[in-house]
Design an enzyme around this catalytic site. Structure first.
Site, mmCIF file in Angstrom:
data_model
loop_
_atom_site.group_PDB
_atom_site.id
_atom_site.type_symbol
_atom_site.label_atom_id
_atom_site.label_comp_id
_atom_site.label_asym_id
_atom_site.label_seq_id
_atom_site.Cartn_x
_atom_site.Cartn_y
_atom_site.Cartn_z
ATOM 1 N N ARG A 134 -6.185 -5.290 2.486
ATOM 2 C CA ARG A 134 -6.538 -4.998 1.100
ATOM 3 C C ARG A 134 -7.846 -5.735 0.830
ATOM 4 O O ARG A 134 -7.924 -6.956 0.974
ATOM 5 C CB ARG A 134 -5.428 -5.451 0.160
ATOM 6 N N ASP A 184 -10.720 -7.145 -1.440
ATOM 7 C CA ASP A 184 -10.883 -7.617 -2.811
ATOM 8 C C ASP A 184 -12.213 -7.143 -3.406
ATOM 9 O O ASP A 184 -13.274 -7.283 -2.784
ATOM 10 C CB ASP A 184 -10.830 -9.152 -2.817
ATOM 11 N N GLU A 223 -9.681 -2.700 -3.600
ATOM 12 C CA GLU A 223 -9.648 -2.962 -5.038
ATOM 13 C C GLU A 223 -11.043 -2.607 -5.544
ATOM 14 O O GLU A 223 -12.030 -3.189 -5.099
ATOM 15 C CB GLU A 223 -9.333 -4.424 -5.350
ATOM 16 N N HIS A 260 -1.680 1.159 -14.315
ATOM 17 C CA HIS A 260 -1.026 -0.033 -14.871
ATOM 18 C C HIS A 260 -1.304 -0.158 -16.357
ATOM 19 O O HIS A 260 -0.388 -0.372 -17.158
ATOM 20 C CB HIS A 260 -1.512 -1.286 -14.152
ATOM 21 N N HIS A 261 -2.564 -0.035 -16.748
ATOM 22 C CA HIS A 261 -2.937 -0.237 -18.147
ATOM 23 C C HIS A 261 -2.283 0.808 -19.050
ATOM 24 O O HIS A 261 -1.750 0.480 -20.121
ATOM 25 C CB HIS A 261 -4.456 -0.169 -18.308
ATOM 26 N N HIS A 296 -0.784 -10.128 -8.661
ATOM 27 C CA HIS A 296 -1.173 -11.533 -8.890
ATOM 28 C C HIS A 296 -2.113 -11.671 -10.079
ATOM 29 O O HIS A 296 -2.039 -12.648 -10.823
ATOM 30 C CB HIS A 296 -1.806 -12.104 -7.625
ATOM 31 N N ASP A 297 -3.014 -10.700 -10.262
ATOM 32 C CA ASP A 297 -3.962 -10.775 -11.375
ATOM 33 C C ASP A 297 -3.282 -10.538 -12.712
ATOM 34 O O ASP A 297 -3.502 -11.292 -13.676
ATOM 35 C CB ASP A 297 -5.078 -9.733 -11.198
#
Length: 615
Positions: free
Chosen positions: A260, A262, A299, A327-328, A392-393
């Site tokens: 993944r 970043d 990401e 997500h949002h 995590h964020d």
């Protein structure tokens, strides 16, 4: 002789060859520290490399480099820092480990059920090997891929990993190279793929001696973490090779299945062959050599399909990317306070677009950015996106480190799980989410530089000022902040936690066994919005024989829905209001009927999800 573009150390029977890149240095000394101290001058090679063959050197040898004979520094390409970021590097013999996964061939991308975790807080011990006994729990859950937050060497023993400063070295406090190999081996033995979060957009501040060797950084671009890495300026060939070969390092030496990457948008490169395209070519070659799939998940803040398109058509070549918009859009439907955090989200139409297309912002004006943002991803297949309710964020960047289950009630937490696991995308859980763990997940560090510690402490406070929190964030340097972030595994066995665990397990099982949920094609998905109360995912299998109706009610009132005539009858598959899924089983009577006819209206209970199939 070792290829000049592979900095690091390679050993044969009784000889080790040391290679380092330092293009603007006239001289380079190798300072052997252990087992016998020696100071040796290295030979200059083309393109700014220095190299030296040393007899009677072996794995376990510790060393520094001394650029221009001025001061000792660890090897930028060190594979192990047993004494931390300021100590000597140690020679590692990767061939010494006896791998047991020769039969492992990976897992198809569209079948992945990802599980993000932080090694230091996943178990009480916080090591690679201590994770192994817990793998059976993940297998029982149905997870088939874990994603480790960064494990490259960082300062101290407590860190998220994004402050790493030795991209090739495995964190000493986690168990070093052998510990990581044992974990990957154990995962493969149980049918679990392993992904690693890597950072190529910046390096951490403490222990960062890269500038002492060469022009790894440039002031041509700036990132949120300072000067950008030099991927397109003078001497950038060495930087490009250093990081592109790091990708191969994890796949070859540690048998990872995927990475993944970043914040790939913060890797700046205006050259003819972008760094990501350059890396893509190397990965595809290695994939053919190894005979198994090697995945690259990005990401990205770009909201652009080019991230997952191949370089032949102008893309970066990633296999998938995280879908923050999903997500949002979902979060604001679950939490009434969500609109305060994500001002550009808040309608059911946006959530429907997230399900059916991917990017919610696809060219429209975004208040947060003060500009138009993104392009459509309607034509991008579902397995190219990773969706999640938390990571995590999303958890760690809240002032109190609250997980979703601490922000919304039990019923809405179940709704959230169903949303990602019934979607056409790759689902990802954050450690502990499956049983609604209520441990916070804070931001934590363990720096030794007092000025840096103070800067981090003040930075976190300033970061939260705009959110108008009425409490201060915990001290990232305090060990208690780290300890409070550890999972409480014992809770998964009882009460609402065991119900939530079984809810996730059942949904994952459904995803794995139902042919409709195997199909990532958006052409076989239709989303019907039911006002601002809910929506229906109408999905079908690739052979067009099986249909699912996934009905979501996000409101506090019952929701009426009439199934279409795609089938004469519809049979219930799962319902979050069935007694077995209730936190308080005595509250019954809200479950939808087991079977309904086409064009027969049904009532969907408040804050619930119900799935029907035509067979």
């Amino acid at each position: 002789m070792l290829h000049a573009k592979l900095p690091g150390v390679k050993c044969t029977a009784n000889t080790c060859t040391f290679t380092v890149w330092a293009p603007q240095k006239e001289k380079m000394l190798l300072h052997l520290i252990y087992p016998q101290e020696q100071l040796l001058e290295m030979k200059p090679l083309d393109y700014g490399y220095f190299q030296l063959e040393v007899t009677n050197a072996a794995p376990g040898t510790r060393y520094f480099y001394r650029p221009d004979d001025e001061k000792d520094f660890p090897d930028p390409a060190s594979h192990y820092q047993p004494e931390g970021v300021h100590g000597p590097s140690e020679v590692v013999d990767h061939s010494a480990y006896s791998w047991q996964d020769q039969g492992w061939r990976g897992i198809p991308l569209k079948d992945l059920i990802l599980y993000e975790l932080h090694v230091g807080t996943f178990t009480p011990e916080g090591t690679f090997e201590s994770m192994i006994p817990y793998l059976d729990d993940l297998v029982h859950l149905g997870v088939n891929a874990i994603e480790l937050m960064p494990v490259s060497q960082f300062p101290g023993g407590r860190n998220w990993g994004y402050d790493g400063v030795y991209p090739y070295a495995v964190q000493n406090s986690y168990g070093g190279p052998d510990g990581l190999k044992k974990l990957v081996d154990a995962c493969h033995a149980k049918g679990i793929a392993v992904f690693l979060d890597v950072v190529y957009n910046h390096l951490g501040p403490e222990g960062n001696y890269f500038g002492q060797f060469g022009p790894y950084f440039t002031d041509k671009y700036h990132t949120p973490w300072g000067d950008a890495l030099n991927f397109d300026g003078e001497w950038s060939d060495g930087v490009r090779d250093y990081f592109a070969n790091n990708v191969l390092h994890w796949f070859e030496k540690y048998h990872f299945d995927g990475l993944r990457l970043d914040a790939i948008h913060a890797v700046y490169d205006t050259g003819a062959v972008h760094f990501w395209e350059y890396t893509y070519g190397k990965v595809r070659q290695l994939e053919q050599k190894l005979g198994r799939p090697l995945y690259m998940i990005a990401e990205s803040d770009l909201n652009s399909p080019k991230v997952v398109k191949v370089p032949d058509v102008g893309g970066f070549g990633f296999d998938g990317q995280w879908l923050d918009d999903f997500h949002h859009a979902l979060y604001v439907m679950l939490d009434k306070e969500g609109k305060n955090r994500y001002e550009d989200f808040g309608s059911m139409q946006q959530l429907a677009k997230a399900f059916s297309e991917g990017f919610v912002h696809s060219g429209d004006y975004v208040n947060f950015r003060k500009r138009k943002h993104g392009v459509s991803s309607a034509g991008v297949s579902g397995e190219k996106f990773v969706v999640f309710n938390q990571n995590h964020d999303q958890v760690g960047n809240r002032v109190q480190g609250e997980r979703l289950c601490m922000l919304v009630d039990f019923e809405r937490t179940k709704l959230a799980a169903a949303a990602i696991l019934l979607s056409p995308y790759l689902p990802m859980l954050f450690m502990g989410e499956e049983y609604a763990d209520q441990s916070p997940f804070f931001y934590f560090v363990s720096h030794s530089d007092q000025d840096l510690i103070k800067a981090v402490q003040e930075g976190r406070k300033k970061e939260f000022e705009g959110f108008q929190w009425d409490v201060e964030p915990p001290d990232p340097q305090d060990e208690d902040t780290f300890n409070r972030s550890k999972l409480q595994w014992h809770k998964r066995q009882s009460g609402k936690h065991s119900i939530m665990l079984e809810w996730h397990r059942r949904l994952i099982e459904l995803r794995k066994t139902n042919p409709v949920l195997h199909n990532p094609s958006k052409n076989d998905l239709y989303v019907q919005v039911l006002g601002q109360q809910g929506l229906v995912l109408q999905r079908r299998s690739e052979d067009q024989l099986t249909y699912l109706l996934c009905i979501f009610n996000f409101s506090d009132e019952p929701l009426a829905f009439t199934p279409t005539d795609q089938s004469n009858q519809w049979f219930k598959v799962i319902d979050s209001k069935e007694e077995e899924w209730l936190e308080k089983p005595e509250v019954t009577g809200e479950a939808a009927p087991q079977r309904v006819d086409a064009n027969q209206e049904i009532q969907i209970a408040p804050c619930s999800v119900c799935v029907y199939s035509n067979k």
